[in-house]
Scaffold this motif. Sequence first.
Motif, PDB file in Angstrom:
ATOM      1  N   PRO A  74       0.819  -1.213   0.000  1.00 41.05           N
ATOM      2  CA  PRO A  74       0.000   0.000   0.000  1.00 41.05           C
ATOM      3  C   PRO A  74       0.857   1.269   0.000  1.00 41.05           C
ATOM      4  N   MET A  75       0.332   2.313  -0.607  1.00 37.48           N
ATOM      5  CA  MET A  75       0.975   3.615  -0.616  1.00 37.48           C
ATOM      6  C   MET A  75       1.206   4.071   0.832  1.00 37.48           C
ATOM      7  N   GLY A  76       2.425   4.522   1.117  1.00 37.75           N
ATOM      8  CA  GLY A  76       2.712   5.049   2.445  1.00 37.75           C
ATOM      9  C   GLY A  76       3.119   4.007   3.480  1.00 37.75           C
ATOM     10  N   THR A  77       3.414   2.789   3.034  1.00 40.78           N
ATOM     11  CA  THR A  77       3.852   1.729   3.957  1.00 40.78           C
ATOM     12  C   THR A  77       5.201   2.102   4.590  1.00 40.78           C
ATOM     13  N   SER A  78       5.339   1.872   5.901  1.00 37.19           N
ATOM     14  CA  SER A  78       6.603   2.160   6.593  1.00 37.19           C
ATOM     15  C   SER A  78       7.636   1.095   6.263  1.00 37.19           C
ATOM     16  N   ALA A  79       8.904   1.411   6.535  1.00 34.80           N
ATOM     17  CA  ALA A  79       9.972   0.429   6.309  1.00 34.80           C
ATOM     18  C   ALA A  79       9.745  -0.805   7.172  1.00 34.80           C
ATOM     19  N   GLU A  80       9.318  -0.581   8.407  1.00 39.23           N
ATOM     20  CA  GLU A  80       9.074  -1.706   9.316  1.00 39.23           C
ATOM     21  C   GLU A  80       8.011  -2.649   8.724  1.00 39.23           C
ATOM     22  N   GLU A 136       1.109   2.985  -4.713  1.00 37.42           N
ATOM     23  CA  GLU A 136       0.941   1.583  -4.324  1.00 37.42           C
ATOM     24  C   GLU A 136       1.848   0.759  -5.222  1.00 37.42           C
ATOM     25  N   LEU A 137       2.616  -0.156  -4.634  1.00 37.89           N
ATOM     26  CA  LEU A 137       3.454  -1.028  -5.466  1.00 37.89           C
ATOM     27  C   LEU A 137       2.641  -2.229  -5.907  1.00 37.89           C
ATOM     28  N   VAL A 186      11.936  -0.600  -0.271  1.00 39.75           N
ATOM     29  CA  VAL A 186      10.520  -0.833  -0.598  1.00 39.75           C
ATOM     30  C   VAL A 186       9.667   0.337  -0.083  1.00 39.75           C
ATOM     31  N   ALA A 187       9.926   0.768   1.146  1.00 39.98           N
ATOM     32  CA  ALA A 187       9.159   1.886   1.716  1.00 39.98           C
ATOM     33  C   ALA A 187       9.383   3.167   0.907  1.00 39.98           C
TER      34      ALA A 187
END
Lengths: 321, 321
Positions: free
Chosen positions: B146-152, B248-249, B240-241
């Motif tokens: 999803p757009m805006g996903t954190s690195a964690e 969105e990827l 990735v983040a």
Amino acid sequence: MKLATRANGTADGELVAISEDGERCLPVGSRWPNLLAAIEDWPNAEAECRAAAERLASGAGDAIDPTDMRAPLPRSWQWLDGSAFDTHARLMQVAFDTKPIAHDKPLMYQGMSDRFYGPLEEVPFVTQANGIDFEGEFGVIVDTVPMGTSAEDAMAHIKLIVQINDWSLRALAVPEMNTGFGWVQAKPACSMAPFCVTPDELGDAWQDGRVCLDLLIDRNGERVGAANGREMSVGFHELVAHAAATRELVAGTIIGSGTVANEAYAKVGSSCISERRAIEMIEEGAPQTPFLQFGEHIRMSAITSDGTMPFGVIEQKVVQA
Amino acid sequence: MKLATRANGTADGELVAISEDGERCLPVGSRWPNLLAAIEDWPNAEAECRAAAERLASGAGDAIDPTDMRAPLPRSWQWLDGSAFDTHARLMQVAFDTKPIAHDKPLMYQGMSDRFYGPLEEVPFVTQANGIDFEGEFGVIVDTVPMGTSAEDAMAHIKLIVQINDWSLRALAVPEMNTGFGWVQAKPACSMAPFCVTPDELGDAWQDGRVCLDLLIDRNGERVGAANGREMSVGFHELVAHAAATRELVAGTIIGSGTVANEAYAKVGSSCISERRAIEMIEEGAPQTPFLQFGEHIRMSAITSDGTMPFGVIEQKVVQA
């Protein structure tokens, strides 16, 4: 000939032929269920598309539901966007406070191609702070282009023409540009107008690989741009040849013109906000026009001299993701 | 778990599970005919892939014909390549005679994703004059991010790991980089090693989003590089983040590490020719090592401490297009 993609629950949608008046559609048939499949076998697919267009002309087909229309290619394997309008490049240097770009080849970057928004879809962004801007453009869709194809030979590979809004996030653009790596965060998914057309459909408006039509752009109902696609410094065939210099272009590759801009911007306006802000910086010393806020509407449609709109209309609302 | 793609006459090939020793394979089944389809429905597809892997472990399956192996993803919707090894960036500044790149985010560009060469395919180029170079890398394949996903949160979206050769044309690289638009002509299609693996398959060699394996590279049978993937300045989850910050990827997106490089390059060598030339410029005042000529062979394989090669081997010949 006009074609479009109708929502049918699949990722690629359903390929339909569109009547001359843009009011009716007819599925092309199961052999080429979607445009991506059709462009991979274009000589055969085109014949069947033209047959469907003839049946439409004889009265067949259904009334279009505009909300069913997706981007002609809702996704493709490759999107390469040029920057072929010198006026745009010159104004963006002012907007970005960057040096003129030295280049003896066309400017081009590879952008996101796995999603193109449909003409009436709401377009989500994470934050207004990123400087949300539109870019009105034209684009072409090619069949397979062999590596090393000349500009002269590239012309015949231009099978379809589209109208695009290349959404851009200006606050992220300059830092990415300064790395030399091009744009990733600054260039989210683009939108497309509902109809794609064969070059012959444009008649005299398709000249030397250029779409010689005014691109009307309204922000919340107010006209902000009516620049003409004629002033490309290189034609689409030259952009295609540039892209194919070291790679075979996969069928369905979309090549963009970059933001349509004219020398007479004082008269015709601009196809993006950044250009308008640059003009204000030049004329008034500081930018005045704000970037987009959530809830704003952008409308784009190219128009012929007799008032028809070959690509239909993009009309979208910017929303919070 | 190891997976691969076997040639079957289709564009995307056939998804097969691979035995631990890399010698045998078994089709995963018709529900997920290819890896691109599987990654779009990974929770279900993974279970079936693991079931096939168990049947392989019990002796089922056929001997692999290495010439049937394609890239794990012969094509995908998106390829975003990072540059996460600081030593590579530092040496490339010498090679390119460019200034250090100012950036507070990871470096990344979007490259050609409609074709990845298989591990044994000949790789065609238009001319030797373009400065043909290889770049040994690792990469990850994600499901929908999803757009805006954190690195964690991005870590859990890394489903598969691959080994890549990012073919590069050095004579075209600097002019494109100087435009700020990134690389189009300088970055033709990449190659992939035959096997992709789940993170757990790497055991202790998958640490903090990094592939901690030596990447052995031979040019015409002579070892030129054995750099370790451990020294990424940011992990794959952070890449990735970064990629997902404003988009969105799409499932099947491949994210690359950039050329694997180590501070101890004097000891381990380099994963591309340009770095080697930069070292020669520093140590001897001028580059000595030539770029690739037609007919040369490049072999790449990551290796574990016990001598196994999780991704198999890339072994390719450079040829005239």
